[in-house]
Enzyme design. Structure first.
Site, PDB file in Angstrom:
ATOM      1  CE  LYS A  83      -4.409   0.864   2.347  1.00 42.24           C
ATOM      2  NZ  LYS A  83      -5.105   0.682   3.639  1.00 42.24           N
TER       3      LYS A  83
HETATM    4  O1  G3P Z   1      -7.976   1.492   5.459  1.00 38.12           O
HETATM    5  C1  G3P Z   1      -8.338   2.622   4.753  1.00 38.12           C
HETATM    6  C2  G3P Z   1      -9.705   3.176   5.120  1.00 38.12           C
HETATM    7  O2  G3P Z   1     -10.696   2.185   4.945  1.00 38.12           O
HETATM    8  C3  G3P Z   1      -9.770   3.872   6.441  1.00 38.12           C
HETATM    9  O3  G3P Z   1     -11.065   4.180   6.829  1.00 38.12           O
HETATM   10  O4  G3P Z   1     -12.628   4.797   8.643  1.00 38.12           O
HETATM   11  O5  G3P Z   1     -10.198   5.387   8.862  1.00 38.12           O
HETATM   12  O6  G3P Z   1     -11.664   6.587   7.240  1.00 38.12           O
HETATM   13  P1  G3P Z   1     -11.394   5.307   7.959  1.00 38.12           P
END
Ligand code: G3P
Length: 217
Positions: A83
């Site tokens: 990533k």
């Molecule tokens: O892992 C990337 C993403 O899904 C993170 O989500 O909830 O931290 O905005 P969030």
């Protein structure tokens, strides 16, 4: 639509993998911090549970540093997706890593222009963050639609990985638009199963079945 779990909690991943519906896992530095585990160790364990892509994120911001870290991460298992952030250095690393046969997930995508660049750099996955756009009163789902249109216009193979999912309807809407993958916290994946009419239907079928006095043997 492929389902990825957005977590670094092994127990949660095992529970979901048991359903046979889990296609992969995504992690990020915040989720690793939350797990309290050693990064390489926990990712290795996840790769042992899930056969599909497991995203592990670099933390260096420069190209050389990213490539060095990617070298460590790609050795963990064959199903690692490196990533990288959507920056010029990240996309340079994406181009080099994907050219070298690694899966690459380009993360922190917030615009169609960024998604176009990631596809040109050969990303395996592009991760548009729906919830974080909604959080600032922008339209996260519109971004998914825009990327779908652009990728279809040029037959880009990069898979749209709807990320930062906050609730079940995000999953449904992303599926209607044609996102290839979604990644969500396990709690939200479990919520997808739920409907009150399913529960009341089961209860009433069971009650009637018990009244028949029969058994399935
Ligand atoms: O892992 C990337 C993403 O899904 C993170 O989500 O909830 O931290 O905005 P969030």
């Amino acid at each position: 639509m492929k389902f990825f779990a957005d977590t670094a909690e092994i127990a949660e991943i095992k529970e979901l993998a048991d359903t046979g519906l889990l296609d992969g896992v995504t992690t990020n530095p915040s989720l690793i911090h939350k797990s309290g585990r050693n990064f390489v160790e926990v990712v290795k364990e996840i790769c042992g549970v899930v056969k599909g892509p497991v995203s592990a994120e670099v933390v260096a911001l420069d190209y050389d540093g990213m490539m060095r870290e990617a070298g460590v991460l790609r050795k963990i298992a064959d199903n690692i997706a490196i990533k990288v952030p959507l920056t010029p250095a990240g996309l340079k690393a994406c181009k080099a890593l994907s050219g070298d046969g690694s899966m690459v997930n380009v993360t922190l995508c917030f615009s169609p222009a960024q998604a176009l660049l990631a596809a040109k750099a050969g990303a395996t996955f592009i991760s548009p963050f729906i919830g974080r756009l909604d959080d600032i009163s922008a339209d996260g789902m519109q971004l998914i639609g825009d990327i779908r249109l652009i990728y279809d216009n040029y037959d880009f193979r990069t898979e749209i990985l709807a990320a930062s999912i906050r609730h079940p309807m995000h999953v449904v809407e992303a599926a209607k638009i044609g996102a290839d993958v979604m990644t969500a916290p396990p709690k939200i994946i479990w919520e997808l199963f739920k409907h009150p009419l399913t529960d009341t239907g089961i209860a009433s079928f069971l009650k009637d079945w018990q009244s028949t006095g029969q058994k399935i043997v």
